[in-house]
Design an enzyme around this catalytic site. Structure first.
Site, PDB file in Angstrom:
ATOM      1  N   ARG A   1       0.924  -1.104   0.282  1.00  0.00           N
ATOM      2  CA  ARG A   1      -0.307   0.148  -0.418  1.00  0.00           C
ATOM      3  C   ARG A   1       1.109   0.923  -0.056  1.00  0.00           C
ATOM      4  O   ARG A   1       1.433   1.435   0.847  1.00  0.00           O
ATOM      5  CB  ARG A   1      -1.023   0.465   1.282  1.00  0.00           C
ATOM      6  CG  ARG A   1      -1.500  -1.431   1.500  1.00  0.00           C
ATOM      7  CD  ARG A   1      -2.756  -1.017   0.148  1.00  0.00           C
ATOM      8  NE  ARG A   1      -3.873  -1.737  -0.512  1.00  0.00           N
ATOM      9  CZ  ARG A   1      -4.688  -2.443  -1.241  1.00  0.00           C
ATOM     10  NH1 ARG A   1      -3.231  -2.575  -2.335  1.00  0.00           N
ATOM     11  NH2 ARG A   1      -5.083  -2.867  -1.275  1.00  0.00           N
TER      12      ARG A   1
ATOM     13  N   HIS B   1      -0.131   0.411 -10.288  1.00  0.00           N
ATOM     14  CA  HIS B   1      -0.982   0.035  -9.414  1.00  0.00           C
ATOM     15  C   HIS B   1      -1.496  -1.142 -10.043  1.00  0.00           C
ATOM     16  O   HIS B   1      -2.424  -2.132  -9.464  1.00  0.00           O
ATOM     17  CB  HIS B   1      -2.150   0.499  -8.328  1.00  0.00           C
ATOM     18  CG  HIS B   1      -2.550  -0.480  -6.943  1.00  0.00           C
ATOM     19  ND1 HIS B   1      -2.323   0.545  -5.819  1.00  0.00           N
ATOM     20  CD2 HIS B   1      -2.289  -1.484  -6.860  1.00  0.00           C
ATOM     21  CE1 HIS B   1      -3.294   0.159  -5.282  1.00  0.00           C
ATOM     22  NE2 HIS B   1      -2.960  -1.009  -5.906  1.00  0.00           N
TER      23      HIS B   1
END
Length: 319
Positions: free
Chosen positions: A234, A282
């Site tokens: 993250r 991502h």
């Protein structure tokens, strides 16, 4: 017999992939895809289920009667921060395809750094034929922070490639063939780590954990003289100003980043052009949307037959 509840789909994925995956999904119930303009003003009251990924902030106020919320990925911080999240089970996506994709990305990044791919690319640009001293995987210790499903699979596959692999998690795990560490052993773990892989969920304890203080504790005994940082967990777990500072000062030799503090990454970010940094948007473990819907169908079937849901998130822990 009462009609089965529709399913709300509110996924910020590639729209065409969602549409294709919905063909044949949930054959016995209606699907309300909020990406469809025709569904924008739809009354969402009385609906039991929602599948979400970075959904619209009005979702829970518009759908006040949900019984289960399904995350579109392994991470759930994007759901936990949505306004009005109801006090109902939150189920994360656990699937072989998602796990495999993450492991592929982690192994690829470790190999790119091990085999000095960027250095060879630079030589190729200059049409210079020159070999570089080449360490083998066995001479590199990869330390993985976050030893859940994704971390354990990546560890096993890195070990097959010959890397020396160790793992850290807040609660120490026992994993056959992998030396592991717990919360109180972090410094000892870092001191052995040449390539640091971040696969941590985002929680209050992990926010900003990848910072200059932590990087300074990594091993400098590896074959490249300074450690490498690889993060696919993250973005909120890393301090990007510290990463840049440590790269500039050679505290870090290189980095691979799939996640960022703010996404999408600004076009002005230095990360895009740094010769020792790999950037991906991502996508390390992009969800297979068909597999996601199959997972949701399976969990709904369990729920409606009175069986317990699987992969329920502990909201206090954040995963």
């Amino acid at each position: 017999m009462s009609a089965k509840s529709p399913v709300i789909v509110d996924l910020k994925f590639i729209p065409e992939e969602v549409e294709a995956a919905l063909r044949g999904a949930f054959p016995d119930r209606e699907v309300i895809n909020r990406a469809d303009p025709a569904q924008r003003g739809r009354d969402l009251s009385g609906i039991d289920y929602a599948v979400v990924w970075k959904s619209a902030p009005d979702l829970f106020s518009r759908a006040p009667d949900l019984k289960v919320v399904f995350s579109g990925g392994a991470g759930v911080d994007h759901v936990l921060t949505l306004p009005g999240l109801p006090d109902v089970p939150l189920v994360r996506f656990v699937d072989r395809t998602l796990t495999t994709r993450m492991s592929e990305w982690v192994v690829m990044q470790c190999l790119l750094h091990l085999r000095q791919h960027r250095a060879y690319e630079a030589l190729a640009q200059k049409r210079e034929w020159r070999d570089l001293s080449q360490p083998e995987a066995a001479g590199v210790t990869v330390g993985i922070m976050g030893m859940g499903v994704l971390g354990q699979d990546a560890a096993r596959k890195l070990a097959v490639m010959g890397f020396n692999v160790i793992g850290w998690s807040r609660t120490r795990r026992t994993i056959e063939g992998i030396e592991t560490y717990g919360a109180t052993d972090l410094d000892a773990f870092l001191a052995r780590t040449d390539f640091l892989v971040g696969l941590l969920p985002l929680t209050p304890e992990t926010k900003g954990i990848f910072n200059a203080d932590l990087f300074a504790k990594l091993s400098r005994e590896g074959p490249f003289g300074a450690p490498v940082f690889i993060n696919a967990g993250r973005g909120g777990s890393q301090v990007e100003a510290d990463i840049l500072e440590c790269l500039d000062a050679s505290v870090l030799a290189a980095a691979s980043l799939d996640v960022f503090e703010e996404e999408p990454l600004s076009p002005d970010s230095r990360f895009w052009t740094m010769p020792n940094v790999y950037v991906t948007p991502h996508v390390a473990a992009s969800s297979d949307v068909k597999a996601l819907f199959a997972h949701v169908e399976q969990q709904i079937a369990r729920f409606e037959s009175g069986m317990p849901l699987e992969h329920i998130v502990d909201r206090l822990a954040g995963y």
